[in-house]
Design a protein around this motif. Structure first.
Motif, short mmCIF file in Angstrom:
data_model
loop_
_atom_site.label_atom_id
_atom_site.label_comp_id
_atom_site.label_asym_id
_atom_site.label_seq_id
_atom_site.Cartn_x
_atom_site.Cartn_y
_atom_site.Cartn_z
N THR A 60 91.07 -26.26 10.44
CA THR A 60 91.71 -26.71 11.68
C THR A 60 91.59 -28.22 11.84
OG1 THR A 60 91.02 -24.61 12.66
CG2 THR A 60 91.88 -26.26 14.16
N ARG A 61 90.53 -28.80 11.30
CA ARG A 61 90.32 -30.24 11.41
C ARG A 61 91.45 -30.97 10.70
NH1 ARG A 61 85.96 -27.33 11.54
NH2 ARG A 61 84.07 -27.97 12.64
N GLY A 62 92.06 -31.89 11.42
CA GLY A 62 93.19 -32.62 10.88
C GLY A 62 94.52 -31.92 11.08
N ALA A 63 94.49 -30.70 11.62
CA ALA A 63 95.73 -29.96 11.88
C ALA A 63 96.33 -30.42 13.20
CB ALA A 63 95.46 -28.46 11.90
N GLY A 64 97.50 -29.90 13.53
CA GLY A 64 98.18 -30.29 14.76
C GLY A 64 97.60 -29.61 15.99
N ALA A 65 98.11 -30.04 17.14
CA ALA A 65 97.62 -29.52 18.42
C ALA A 65 97.80 -28.02 18.54
CB ALA A 65 98.32 -30.24 19.56
N ASP A 66 98.93 -27.51 18.08
CA ASP A 66 99.18 -26.06 18.18
C ASP A 66 98.15 -25.27 17.37
OD1 ASP A 66 101.46 -26.16 19.84
OD2 ASP A 66 102.71 -26.71 18.13
N ALA A 67 97.73 -25.82 16.23
CA ALA A 67 96.74 -25.14 15.40
C ALA A 67 95.39 -25.09 16.11
CB ALA A 67 96.60 -25.84 14.05
N TRP A 68 95.05 -26.16 16.83
CA TRP A 68 93.80 -26.16 17.59
C TRP A 68 93.83 -25.10 18.69
CZ3 TRP A 68 89.34 -27.99 16.22
CH2 TRP A 68 89.26 -29.10 15.38
N VAL A 69 94.95 -25.01 19.39
CA VAL A 69 95.07 -23.99 20.45
C VAL A 69 94.90 -22.60 19.86
CG1 VAL A 69 96.66 -22.92 22.11
CG2 VAL A 69 96.49 -25.42 21.97
N ALA A 70 95.55 -22.35 18.74
CA ALA A 70 95.47 -21.02 18.11
C ALA A 70 94.05 -20.72 17.64
CB ALA A 70 96.45 -20.95 16.93
N ALA A 71 93.40 -21.69 17.00
CA ALA A 71 92.06 -21.46 16.45
C ALA A 71 91.04 -21.24 17.55
CB ALA A 71 91.65 -22.64 15.57
N GLY A 138 94.23 -29.70 27.31
CA GLY A 138 95.31 -30.22 26.49
C GLY A 138 94.80 -30.68 25.14
N PHE A 139 95.70 -30.67 24.14
CA PHE A 139 95.35 -31.09 22.79
C PHE A 139 96.38 -32.10 22.28
CE2 PHE A 139 93.19 -27.09 23.28
CZ PHE A 139 92.00 -27.27 22.60
N GLY A 140 95.90 -33.06 21.47
CA GLY A 140 96.79 -34.03 20.86
C GLY A 140 97.23 -35.09 21.84
N ASP A 141 98.38 -35.66 21.61
CA ASP A 141 98.96 -36.68 22.48
C ASP A 141 99.39 -36.02 23.79
OD1 ASP A 141 100.55 -38.56 23.79
OD2 ASP A 141 101.39 -39.33 21.92
N PRO A 142 98.90 -36.51 24.94
CA PRO A 142 99.30 -35.91 26.22
C PRO A 142 100.81 -35.83 26.42
CG PRO A 142 97.44 -37.38 26.56
CD PRO A 142 97.87 -37.57 25.13
N ALA A 143 101.54 -36.76 25.78
CA ALA A 143 103.00 -36.75 25.92
C ALA A 143 103.61 -35.51 25.29
CB ALA A 143 103.59 -38.00 25.30
N ASP A 144 102.91 -34.88 24.34
CA ASP A 144 103.44 -33.70 23.66
C ASP A 144 103.29 -32.43 24.50
OD1 ASP A 144 104.14 -35.25 21.50
OD2 ASP A 144 102.29 -34.83 20.40
N GLN A 145 102.41 -32.47 25.50
CA GLN A 145 102.23 -31.36 26.45
C GLN A 145 101.95 -30.03 25.74
OE1 GLN A 145 105.49 -31.35 29.26
NE2 GLN A 145 104.83 -33.24 30.19
N VAL A 146 100.88 -30.04 24.94
CA VAL A 146 100.41 -28.80 24.30
C VAL A 146 99.12 -28.40 25.02
CG1 VAL A 146 99.59 -27.75 22.17
CG2 VAL A 146 101.43 -29.45 22.11
N THR A 158 103.05 -24.62 27.77
CA THR A 158 103.91 -25.77 27.56
C THR A 158 104.03 -26.54 28.87
OG1 THR A 158 105.90 -24.58 28.20
CG2 THR A 158 105.26 -24.46 25.87
N GLY A 159 104.77 -27.63 28.83
CA GLY A 159 105.01 -28.39 30.06
C GLY A 159 105.72 -27.56 31.11
N VAL A 160 106.61 -26.69 30.69
CA VAL A 160 107.32 -25.81 31.64
C VAL A 160 106.33 -24.86 32.31
CG1 VAL A 160 109.04 -23.98 31.86
CG2 VAL A 160 109.50 -25.96 30.40
N ASP A 161 105.37 -24.34 31.54
CA ASP A 161 104.34 -23.47 32.12
C ASP A 161 103.54 -24.22 33.17
OD1 ASP A 161 104.92 -21.21 30.49
OD2 ASP A 161 103.83 -22.14 28.84
N ALA A 162 103.22 -25.48 32.87
CA ALA A 162 102.47 -26.30 33.82
C ALA A 162 103.28 -26.51 35.10
CB ALA A 162 102.11 -27.64 33.19
N GLU A 163 104.57 -26.74 34.98
CA GLU A 163 105.43 -26.90 36.15
C GLU A 163 105.42 -25.65 37.02
OE1 GLU A 163 109.31 -27.92 34.78
OE2 GLU A 163 108.68 -29.86 33.93
N LEU A 164 105.50 -24.49 36.38
CA LEU A 164 105.49 -23.23 37.13
C LEU A 164 104.15 -23.01 37.81
CD1 LEU A 164 107.34 -20.94 34.55
CD2 LEU A 164 108.24 -21.76 36.74
#
Length: 277
Positions: A60-71, A138-146, A158-164
């Motif tokens: 998981t180290r070095g992987a993307g934000a989605d991978a961190w959420v899953a792991a 949140g994981f990764g760049d805050p602008a990515d909204q993961v 996702t950002g849409v989930d946060a809006e809801l």
């Protein structure tokens, strides 16, 4: 068992460190809340966070934000069972990190602290997001909204989930200011606010409200209004002289901006002193 004053001194010192340690501050809140807690207990909680971080798959180290959420969802949510249920809002120990690590239940913000501290130790680019009424991670760049919701066992968001989520809590839209990563001291103050809110409708637990306010006042930045709340709690607990003195000190601060409010506070102080007769 350490003296309460020692815990408070450590809390104040940690809060003023150049990089305050979130886990340590949360554990010191628990030590203040529970007189049976020892330094060994605090160290054991830190060791447990280290142990959990060691279980995160190395890939998981070095992987993307989605991978961190899953792991982390797999490890903390499914394998270890960290999640929340509505009844957790009625328990003080849902706001105490050492108890959340033991019970694997807690409020959204404490479960998020577990996620953040485990993820940070494992090398994840992680941050907390204090949405109104619900804290997430949140994981990764805050602008990515993961995002992930630890209270829901690590459900990916996702950002849409946060809006809801915000619309459900406030009836209003998600504002850009709500998307700023929370720093450690903001998180600690919000935890203490939750403890005060838990104690407020329970007059028999006014001692809990009092220490929560007193710890909040040790933070480098806190709402000035807390001084008045502290004074009111002292009066409520029969410490009329101390409460009146604190009200008068607060009235002096308020005088420059709200003279009428300051006058009202001084009148309340006089009424508190009258209770001594």
């Amino acid at each position: 068992m350490s003296d309460v004053t020692d815990w408070r001194r450590e809390f104040a010192q940690e809060a003023r460190a150049r990089r305050p340690d979130l886990a340590r501050l949360c554990l010191l809140i628990g030590a203040e809340a529970d007189p049976t807690v020892t330094r060994h207990d605090l160290d054991a909680a830190e060791i447990e966070l280290d142990r959990l971080a060691g279980l995160v798959p190395y890939a998981t180290r070095g992987a993307g934000a989605d991978a961190w959420v899953a792991a982390l969802g797999e490890l903390l949510g499914r394998r270890c069972g960290f999640q929340g249920v509505p009844s957790d809002y009625q328990r003080l120990d849902s706001s105490l990190l050492h108890e959340v690590l033991r019970r694997r239940r807690g409020l959204p913000i404490l479960l998020s602290v577990v996620w953040m501290e485990v993820a940070r130790r494992a090398g994840a680019p992680v941050y907390g997001l204090g949405l109104p009424g619900h804290f997430v991670v949140g994981f990764g760049d805050p602008a990515d909204q993961v995002f992930a919701d630890p209270f829901a066992g690590g459900r990916a968001m996702t950002g849409v989930d946060a809006e809801l989520l915000v619309a459900g809590a406030t009836g209003g839209p998600l504002e850009p200011s709500m998307m700023r990563p929370a720093d450690a001291l903001d998180i600690v103050l919000r935890i203490l606010n939750n403890i005060r809110a838990w104690a407020a409708p329970r007059p028999e637990r006014s001692a809990v409200a009092l220490w929560a306010v007193e710890l909040s006042l040790l933070l480098p930045s806190h709402p000035a209004r807390l001084r008045y709340e502290h004074a009111e709690l002292l009066v409520q607990r029969g410490e009329f002289q101390a409460g009146a003195a604190e009200m008068e000190a607060y009235a002096t601060v308020v005088d420059a901006v709200e003279p009428s409010a300051a006058a009202s506070i001084r009148h309340r102080a006089q009424a508190a002193r009258a209770l001594l007769n």
